[in-house]
Design a protein around this motif. Sequence first.
Motif, PDB file in Angstrom:
ATOM      1  N   ARG A 293      85.035  87.447 110.184  1.00 55.70           N
ATOM      2  CA  ARG A 293      84.454  86.158 109.841  1.00 55.70           C
ATOM      3  C   ARG A 293      83.595  85.550 110.966  1.00 55.70           C
ATOM      4  O   ARG A 293      82.433  85.211 110.751  1.00 55.70           O
ATOM      5  N   ASP A 294      84.166  85.440 112.164  1.00 57.14           N
ATOM      6  CA  ASP A 294      83.429  84.760 113.236  1.00 57.14           C
ATOM      7  C   ASP A 294      82.146  85.505 113.595  1.00 57.14           C
ATOM      8  O   ASP A 294      81.097  84.892 113.790  1.00 57.14           O
ATOM      9  N   GLN A 297      79.647  85.084 110.765  1.00 63.09           N
ATOM     10  CA  GLN A 297      79.107  83.733 110.807  1.00 63.09           C
ATOM     11  C   GLN A 297      78.041  83.601 111.898  1.00 63.09           C
ATOM     12  O   GLN A 297      76.958  83.048 111.660  1.00 63.09           O
ATOM     13  N   ASN A 298      78.324  84.151 113.082  1.00 60.84           N
ATOM     14  CA  ASN A 298      77.332  84.114 114.161  1.00 60.84           C
ATOM     15  C   ASN A 298      76.054  84.827 113.756  1.00 60.84           C
ATOM     16  O   ASN A 298      74.947  84.358 114.031  1.00 60.84           O
ATOM     17  N   ASN A 301      74.118  82.744 111.378  1.00 60.00           N
ATOM     18  CA  ASN A 301      73.497  81.633 112.111  1.00 60.00           C
ATOM     19  C   ASN A 301      72.248  82.090 112.863  1.00 60.00           C
ATOM     20  O   ASN A 301      71.213  81.416 112.832  1.00 60.00           O
ATOM     21  N   SER A 306      72.276  79.239 106.632  1.00 61.87           N
ATOM     22  CA  SER A 306      73.324  78.217 106.760  1.00 61.87           C
ATOM     23  C   SER A 306      74.576  78.659 106.017  1.00 61.87           C
ATOM     24  O   SER A 306      74.489  79.343 105.003  1.00 61.87           O
ATOM     25  N   ASN A 307      75.716  78.249 106.530  1.00 65.52           N
ATOM     26  CA  ASN A 307      76.985  78.648 105.919  1.00 65.52           C
ATOM     27  C   ASN A 307      78.025  77.609 106.288  1.00 65.52           C
ATOM     28  O   ASN A 307      77.724  76.666 107.007  1.00 65.52           O
ATOM     29  N   LEU A 309      82.641  76.621 106.506  1.00 66.86           N
ATOM     30  CA  LEU A 309      84.041  77.052 106.485  1.00 66.86           C
ATOM     31  C   LEU A 309      84.843  76.027 105.688  1.00 66.86           C
ATOM     32  O   LEU A 309      84.891  74.858 106.050  1.00 66.86           O
ATOM     33  N   LEU A 342      84.515  82.305 104.546  1.00 73.13           N
ATOM     34  CA  LEU A 342      83.132  81.968 104.899  1.00 73.13           C
ATOM     35  C   LEU A 342      82.410  81.579 103.606  1.00 73.13           C
ATOM     36  O   LEU A 342      82.440  82.318 102.624  1.00 73.13           O
ATOM     37  N   SER A 343      81.788  80.403 103.614  1.00 74.12           N
ATOM     38  CA  SER A 343      81.078  79.929 102.423  1.00 74.12           C
ATOM     39  C   SER A 343      79.591  80.242 102.555  1.00 74.12           C
ATOM     40  O   SER A 343      78.946  79.828 103.521  1.00 74.12           O
TER      41      SER A 343
END
Length: 369
Positions: A293-294, A297-298, A301, A306-307, A309, A342-343
């Motif tokens: 996830r992290d 997400q990075n 980004n 855009s996303n 949590l 993660l959205s």
Amino acid sequence: MKIPFLDLKQQYKSIKEEIDPAIQNVIDNTAFVLGKPVSDFEQEFAKAHNVNHCIGVSSGTDGNHLVLWTLGIGAGDEVIVPANTFIATAEGVTLCGAKPVFVDCCSDSYNIDPDKVEELINSKTKAIVAVHLYGQPVDMDALREIAKKHKIFLVEDAAQAHLSEYKGKKVGGLSDAASFSFYPGKNLGAYGEAGAVTTNDDELAKKFKMYREHGQSEKYHHETFGHNYRMEGIQGAVLGVKLKHLNEWTEKRRAVAKKYKDLLKGVGDIVLPTEMPYSKHVYHLFVIKTKWRDELQNYLNENDISNGLHYPIPLHLQNSYKQLGYKKGDFPNTEDLAFNCLSLPMFPELSEEQIDYVVKNIKDFYKRK
Ligand SMILES: *Cc1c(COP(=O)(O)O)cnc(C)c1O
């Protein structure tokens, strides 16, 4: 390409011709609080959800509080709420002076797990709050049976679930009362703060109106303590215009979800959202799970995608509820979601090209894994 999480500007442009005169009309009539645009909207919103009464209020949070307060919940009472939800669900309980009792979510629907509710019920328990999270309705039959057996209230937090359906029936009329949010980013969003409560109970509807306006039965006749939870005229006017488009926007959200699901099936370790057999999901959020996830997400980004949590810290681990004494490990499904969710961008106007770009980047990420 830059992909927003949602695109309210684009939506406004598409309905500007209807919105601008509706707002101007409120100003011309100086009907700034409640008034005809609000009562018209209340009627249409009730009709759209097949429920007898809709009472416009100042926000979803205020709606959460109004519902429980009007039902008589107060100090010494307990109310069962899912640990996996936005904080406002539990705040509705706390604002009444009662205690929220948290429960884990299901691993598939991510909603409150009915099998874990009954063991939490004792003589102090007064209600269960069913939150139709991310736009997917809760398994209401299971909860209704429990509520009936123990003679406690069942209410809905439908802040994320406008027009979603449980076994073919719209949410909002599936329990004693429900609250909705019209925060701008919700599936039906105002141009400011707004919310509503709905019920099929005539007496309760009268009480909601009283509590919304200082506990008064008529002007300056206060039957009970209340608050100012009135909806603004401009919000009623905007919502009235937008409600006419909500069916179409909902179907577009569902089409975006379908496309994501088709294209992301089998990619990396991604767990896609499950639409339960009893539900018509309205995809307020499109929440995936991955143990990366992290990093993912990075990566998104870095690539201007855009996303979000939803939600990174479960309610039982929030500082504001520390005094309740919960600890890490209490609710495994909720915590799994908090660490791995993660959205992805989700809004009706999301184009095929934009979806393809999001998917391409996710695939590129997993190629390097
Ligand atoms: C947004 C939201 C609320 C609060 O609504 P506001 O209008 O922002 O006060 C309550 N519950 C849930 C589940 C929400 O998502």
